[in-house]
Design an enzyme around this catalytic site. Structure first.
Site, short mmCIF file in Angstrom:
data_model
loop_
_atom_site.label_atom_id
_atom_site.label_comp_id
_atom_site.label_asym_id
_atom_site.label_seq_id
_atom_site.Cartn_x
_atom_site.Cartn_y
_atom_site.Cartn_z
N ASP A 201 -4.18 7.77 0.90
CA ASP A 201 -3.07 6.89 1.24
C ASP A 201 -1.88 7.27 0.96
OD1 ASP A 201 -2.67 3.90 2.19
OD2 ASP A 201 -1.78 3.88 0.14
N GLU A 243 -3.34 10.68 5.29
CA GLU A 243 -2.34 9.69 6.22
C GLU A 243 -0.84 10.10 6.01
OE1 GLU A 243 -0.85 5.04 6.48
OE2 GLU A 243 -0.91 6.03 4.57
C1 NOJ Z 1 -1.07 2.73 4.12
C2 NOJ Z 1 -1.68 1.47 4.45
O1 NOJ Z 1 -2.68 1.94 5.54
C3 NOJ Z 1 -1.39 0.27 4.18
O2 NOJ Z 1 -2.01 -0.82 4.76
C4 NOJ Z 1 -0.61 0.14 3.02
O3 NOJ Z 1 0.13 -1.30 3.21
C5 NOJ Z 1 0.18 1.35 2.45
N1 NOJ Z 1 -0.30 2.65 2.90
C6 NOJ Z 1 0.64 1.12 0.93
O4 NOJ Z 1 -0.70 1.27 0.61
#
Ligand code: NOJ
Ligand code: CA
Length: 544
Positions: A201, A243
């Site tokens: 993440d 991500e």
């Molecule tokens: C990316 C996640 O997909 C999202 O839903 C989240 O708010 C942020 N990262 C923070 O963890």
């Protein structure tokens, strides 16, 4: 043949346990519920599930605020339920990826609770503190409209702490070797429980040295190399999926020619798919495809149309972003954070099945690995009356039964309301109905998934994008030893004639693989591609 990995030919499916299926009637989806629905997923043909965070959490950010990295939130089940789920997934040949949320913790994590109490806490340096809020650029705020600062004052700590997301999510200090050790330990734990990889993440945020004066960004990048080696030492075929909402240069930095993460979310392609669809101009997409870093066996993209967040358009130029927003989110209430859309695919396309099929056919033909999100396969909609990104996080619609068959609970106890009111309501759109209808989107998606797995060339990615005379036609191909597989997509609402030879398609025997209509004459040189039509076909090279 070059080495192939399991993920190159996989179809991913993302879901959140709490909105998938509730087994005990408390209104919250859970692991035993997901267990019951695994056969459905196997039937769909997907072979890797990405589970959104299921750790104990106060749920300020849908579970992305973790209180305990080694457990399951009690509302979703127990660690025992998790392992039973893993076992069945394994039996069905379905791999599981989980979220590794270590850019930040929850404010309720024991580390932060201790850290805020006193300056000499062993956990103080796990976070990033400052006597004064440091300056930041408003354009770098992640959740504009929902959060207006990155530095919040903590009364107990008597200092400000950094949080790139909500204030209930203090950022971890990755410059601290003890924090890195903790991260590796968490990874090892879940890999030993059988997961096939971790979705990292906010990976892009993790390498920014914001607020950490003494940290070298290169070192932060190299932590990804360490995480990768560590993961592989625990599980031979594990992957890290990062991500990263970045341009091709940033994507390359994360992939590092197969030395950092093995897979990266393809936000770049995602945004250009929507732009080219909105403009009916395939050249935009062709250029984006050509700009991507070259695919290698352990250098992969995860391609997607929608996921649980906003459709993020940050990488587009302002005027292009506005064109997409105007076309797909004409009302203010459909937009979020100034650069995103809080709608599902089906509603953005006003329920138009032909456009949805075109978009998925495109997606599944893009170099890399495709991902579906739960509910996409039946064309689920969104609920704009819900706050923020919750609009696209409503429960799965299984049947016409109460609460869409998701749960027996009272409506008021549901984790989020099920969509009922409009043409996307569960009485019209649900799995059971779609399964009984051979012409449903679901039946078509099943075919698409099966077909994609029979075209491994896409995941190997010796891509060739052909120049097309017709602006709305995208023609691309992948070569293998004796043949090429071609894809033609019509991004417009007009039928278009396309000449095989003039389009640069090699001569040879044609075998149809997947298309929106029958093409009777295998050797036809001139073909009509219907509005939003698509054709996948193999051409066997003449050996003469
Ligand atoms: C990316 C996640 O997909 C999202 O839903 C989240 O708010 C942020 N990262 C923070 O963890
Ligand atoms: Ca439950």
């Amino acid at each position: 043949m070059t080495q192939q990995h399991w993920y190159q030919n996989a179809v991913f499916y993302s879901l959140d346990v709490e909105t998938f299926y509730d087994s005990n009637g408390d209104g919250i989806g859970d692991f035993p519920g997901l267990l019951q629905k695994l056969d459905y997923l196997a039937g769909l043909g997907i072979n890797c599930i990405w589970l959104l965070p299921f750790y104990p959490s106060p749920n300020r950010d849908n579970g992305y605020d973790v209180m305990d990295y080694y457990s399951v939130d009690p509302s979703l089940g127990t660690l025992g339920d998790f392992t039973i789920f893993m076992e069945k997934a394994n039996l069905l040949g379905i791999r599981v990826l989980i979220d590794l949320v270590v850019n930040h913790t929850s404010i309720l994590h024991p580390w932060f609770r201790d850290a805020r109490k006193h300056k000499d806490s062993p956990y103080r340096d796990y976070y990033i503190w400052s006597d004064e809020p440091k300056s930041f650029q408003r354009k770098n705020l992640m959740l504009k409209g929902e959060e207006d600062t990155m530095w919040s004052y903590d009364d107990a700590a008597c200092q400000y702490y950094l949080h790139r997301f909500y204030k209930e999510q203090p950022d971890l200090n990755l410059g601290n070797p003890a924090v890195r050790e903790e991260i590796l330990k968490i990874m090892g734990f879940w890999l030993k429980l059988g997961v096939s990889g971790l979705r990292v993440d906010a990976a892009e945020i993790m390498i920014e040295d914001y607020g950490q004066d003494d940290v070298d960004p290169k070192e932060l990048y190299s932590f990804f190399n360490d995480m990768r080696s560590y993961a592989l030492s625990k599980k031979r075929d594990a992957i890290l999926l990062a991500e990263v909402n970045g341009d091709p240069k940033k994507m390359s930095a994360f992939l590092d020619d197969g030395n950092r993460v093995q897979m990266i979310f393809n936000f770049y392609l995602n945004q250009h798919i929507f732009l080219s669809l909105v403009k009916g101009n395939a050249n935009i997409l062709a250029e984006a495809m050509n700009a991507l870093p070259a695919l290698q066996a352990d250098n992969q993209f995860l391609n997607f149309l929608r996921h649980h967040d906003e459709l993020n358009l940050k990488l587009l130029q302002d005027q292009d972003m506005n064109a997409v927003l105007d076309a797909l989110a004409p009302e203010e209430n459909m937009r979020i954070f100034g650069y995103g859309i809080r709608r599902r695919l089906a509603t953005m396309f006003q329920g138009h099945i032909g456009m949805q099929k075109l978009a998925y056919s495109l997606l599944f033909s893009m170099p890399g690995v495709p991902m579906l999100r739960y509910g996409d396969e039946i064309g689920m909609g969104d609920d704009l009356s819900l706050n923020g990104r919750t609009s696209v996080r409503t429960p799965m619609q299984w049947s016409k039964q109460r609460n869409g068959g998701f749960s027996d609970a009272d409506e008021k106890d549901l984790v989020h309301p099920v969509i009922r009111e409009n043409s996307f309501g569960y009485e019209t759109i649900n799995v059971m109905q779609a399964q009984h209808d051979d012409s449903s989107l679901l039946s078509w998606v099943e075919k698409l998934v099966t077909t994609r797995k029979q075209v491994p060339e896409i995941g190997i990615g010796k891509l060739e994008v052909l120049l097309s005379k017709n602006k709305p036609l995208l023609i691309h191909a992948y070569a293998s030893k004796n043949e090429k597989i071609y894809f033609i997509h019509n991004l417009s609402d007009q039928h278009i004639n396309c000449n095989l030879i003039e389009s640069g398609i090699e001569k040879g025997e044609v075998f149809d693989v997947f298309s929106d209509r029958e093409f009777n004459n295998d050797t036809e040189q001139e073909m009509c591609i219907n509005s939003y039509g698509y054709r996948w076909f193999r051409v066997e090279k003449n050996n003469a």
